[in-house]
Design a protein around this motif. Structure first.
Motif, PDB file in Angstrom:
ATOM      1  N   UNK A  18      69.268  40.501 102.337  1.00  0.00           N
ATOM      2  CA  UNK A  18      69.716  39.244 101.753  1.00  0.00           C
ATOM      3  C   UNK A  18      70.268  39.499 100.358  1.00  0.00           C
ATOM      4  N   UNK A  19      71.176  38.653  99.956  1.00  0.00           N
ATOM      5  CA  UNK A  19      71.764  38.835  98.630  1.00  0.00           C
ATOM      6  C   UNK A  19      70.736  38.560  97.531  1.00  0.00           C
ATOM      7  N   UNK A  20      70.099  37.389  97.590  1.00  0.00           N
ATOM      8  CA  UNK A  20      69.116  37.041  96.553  1.00  0.00           C
ATOM      9  C   UNK A  20      67.865  36.468  97.199  1.00  0.00           C
ATOM     10  N   UNK A  21      66.709  36.913  96.753  1.00  0.00           N
ATOM     11  CA  UNK A  21      65.447  36.346  97.224  1.00  0.00           C
ATOM     12  C   UNK A  21      64.655  35.827  96.027  1.00  0.00           C
ATOM     13  N   UNK A  22      64.036  34.680  96.206  1.00  0.00           N
ATOM     14  CA  UNK A  22      63.106  34.174  95.199  1.00  0.00           C
ATOM     15  C   UNK A  22      61.701  34.364  95.756  1.00  0.00           C
ATOM     16  N   UNK A  23      60.851  35.013  94.975  1.00  0.00           N
ATOM     17  CA  UNK A  23      59.441  35.118  95.360  1.00  0.00           C
ATOM     18  C   UNK A  23      58.692  34.179  94.415  1.00  0.00           C
ATOM     19  N   UNK A  24      58.034  33.189  95.010  1.00  0.00           N
ATOM     20  CA  UNK A  24      57.409  32.148  94.192  1.00  0.00           C
ATOM     21  C   UNK A  24      55.897  32.356  94.172  1.00  0.00           C
ATOM     22  N   UNK A  25      55.388  32.770  93.032  1.00  0.00           N
ATOM     23  CA  UNK A  25      53.936  32.868  92.845  1.00  0.00           C
ATOM     24  C   UNK A  25      53.419  31.467  92.553  1.00  0.00           C
ATOM     25  N   UNK A  26      52.111  31.298  92.504  1.00  0.00           N
ATOM     26  CA  UNK A  26      51.572  29.952  92.351  1.00  0.00           C
ATOM     27  C   UNK A  26      51.101  29.634  90.942  1.00  0.00           C
ATOM     28  N   UNK A  27      51.454  30.462  89.967  1.00  0.00           N
ATOM     29  CA  UNK A  27      50.953  30.294  88.600  1.00  0.00           C
ATOM     30  C   UNK A  27      51.265  28.930  87.978  1.00  0.00           C
ATOM     31  N   UNK A  28      50.328  28.470  87.131  1.00  0.00           N
ATOM     32  CA  UNK A  28      50.470  27.192  86.425  1.00  0.00           C
ATOM     33  C   UNK A  28      51.716  27.141  85.556  1.00  0.00           C
ATOM     34  N   UNK A  29      52.297  28.293  85.249  1.00  0.00           N
ATOM     35  CA  UNK A  29      53.503  28.352  84.426  1.00  0.00           C
ATOM     36  C   UNK A  29      54.655  27.590  85.084  1.00  0.00           C
ATOM     37  N   UNK A  30      54.583  27.398  86.409  1.00  0.00           N
ATOM     38  CA  UNK A  30      55.667  26.696  87.117  1.00  0.00           C
ATOM     39  C   UNK A  30      55.619  25.182  86.912  1.00  0.00           C
ATOM     40  N   UNK A  31      54.451  24.656  86.566  1.00  0.00           N
ATOM     41  CA  UNK A  31      54.328  23.206  86.388  1.00  0.00           C
ATOM     42  C   UNK A  31      55.291  22.773  85.285  1.00  0.00           C
ATOM     43  N   UNK A  32      56.054  21.727  85.514  1.00  0.00           N
ATOM     44  CA  UNK A  32      57.040  21.206  84.551  1.00  0.00           C
ATOM     45  C   UNK A  32      58.113  22.204  84.145  1.00  0.00           C
ATOM     46  N   UNK A  33      58.400  23.175  84.996  1.00  0.00           N
ATOM     47  CA  UNK A  33      59.378  24.210  84.644  1.00  0.00           C
ATOM     48  C   UNK A  33      60.806  23.808  84.991  1.00  0.00           C
ATOM     49  N   UNK A  34      60.962  22.799  85.849  1.00  0.00           N
ATOM     50  CA  UNK A  34      62.285  22.385  86.350  1.00  0.00           C
ATOM     51  C   UNK A  34      63.014  23.528  87.060  1.00  0.00           C
TER      52      UNK A  34
END
Ligand code: CDP
Length: 315
Positions: free
Chosen positions: A101-117
């Protein structure tokens, strides 16, 4: 005698300590990032030589015929000989067709994502990997996105949230609606107690004709991956789901972007307290995982231009 006044014991570090710690981490981090293709290719080839993720990360009918012996990666003495019934639950075909694939996003569950837009940016990746059946609706979408091509499920969630799938199972199937027709990756052969509940998940999805496609981690791959990271200097009892999925993405994708990886109590820029996950404050089992150590390896790969680690907001 008057009692001596001492500060009350606190389990949380104060932000005085954290600023120093965070600044140290950030010294190695730059928002400006450029992929270093040579470094990337070298790391990918080291990984694929030792682990063969493209072919072997998951169990398929092609790579695990009837009669094969599976060795559990979490319990070295446990093995299972594949009989026709178990074989019938293995994935037919190849989950990762022979292309990258050209681009992959791996999404961890860290609280840093809250309100990150970061939702839109995550969803713009060609292939999106998520960990441990994270919630995507109820306001999270803007920050974590909705697109899911692969999601992992730790059997402990099936035990805690869905009664080990021993009773009514509709709630489980409905809870998977937000993942569309993604692959649901289960570590069915890591520990003995994972196997029956993973098989029940498989049968449930089949019986309810869910579009989600269950597939099992190959314990041989997880074993080799643990050896690989040990050879890189990482000491941990169990690799976290996040570093496992990042490693697989480095074999499957030409550009790997990480979100939600930040195993610390304070936000790197605002210094505000963070919950462990963007959706709850359940703590990581530090007895098994060494997330800060894993994080320093991911940070190294970021600074080498092998993968991109997103820490800031995406506004
Ligand atoms: O299954 P596991 O306990 O490893 O993971 P999780 O808590 O569901 O989170 C998924 C992944 O996100 C973890 O495996 C970590 O790699 C990453 N994570 C992180 O970097 N920082 C956090 N505060 C929480 C999770």
């Amino acid at each position: 005698l008057p009692q001596k006044k001492t500060a009350p014991p606190t389990s949380k570090p104060s932000c005085k300590d954290c600023r120093e710690k965070i600044n140290k981490v950030l010294e190695q981090y730059s928002e400006v990032w450029k992929k270093q293709d040579e470094r990337f290719q070298k790391f990918r080839s080291q990984l694929s030589t030792k682990c063969h993720g493209v072919e072997k990360a998951t169990i398929t009918q092609a790579n695990t015929p009837v009669g094969s012996k599976l060795v559990y990666d979490g319990e070295k003495k446990r093995t299972l000989q594949v009989n026709p019934e178990i074989f019938s639950t293995f994935f037919k075909g190849h989950p990762f067709p022979n292309k990258t694939w050209h681009t992959c996003a791996v999404v961890g569950n860290g609280g840093i994502l809250a309100n990150s837009s970061c939702g839109k940016m995550i969803d713009s990746a060609e292939f999106v990997i998520r960990c441990n059946l994270p919630p995507l609706s109820n306001g999270y979408e803007k920050h974590v996105g909705i697109k899911t091509d692969l999601v992992t499920a730790n059997p402990s969630i099936l035990l805690e949230k869905f009664g080990a799938l021993m009773g009514r199972r509709r709630k489980f199937v409905e809870s998977l609606h937000s993942y569309g027709n993604s692959l649901l990756l289960l570590p069915a052969f890591s520990y003995g107690h994972n196997t029956p509940v993973s098989l029940r998940a498989f049968y449930t999805l089949e019986d309810f004709e869910s579009p989600v496609q269950p597939i099992f981690f190959n314990p041989g791959y997880l074993h080799n991956l643990a050896l690989f990271w040990r050879s890189q200097g990482l000491r941990t009892i169990r690799l976290s789901t996040g570093i496992i999925m990042t490693s697989l993405a480095l074999e499957l994708c030409d550009n790997v972007q990480l979100y939600g990886f930040w195993p610390f109590d304070f936000h790197p820029y605002s210094f505000q307290t963070l919950t462990n996950h963007y959706y709850d404050d359940r703590k990581t089992k530090t007895k098994f995982h060494a997330m800060p150590d894993e994080f320093s390896h991911l940070l190294r790969l970021h600074s080498q231009g092998v993968l991109k680690l997103h820490l800031g907001d995406c506004k």
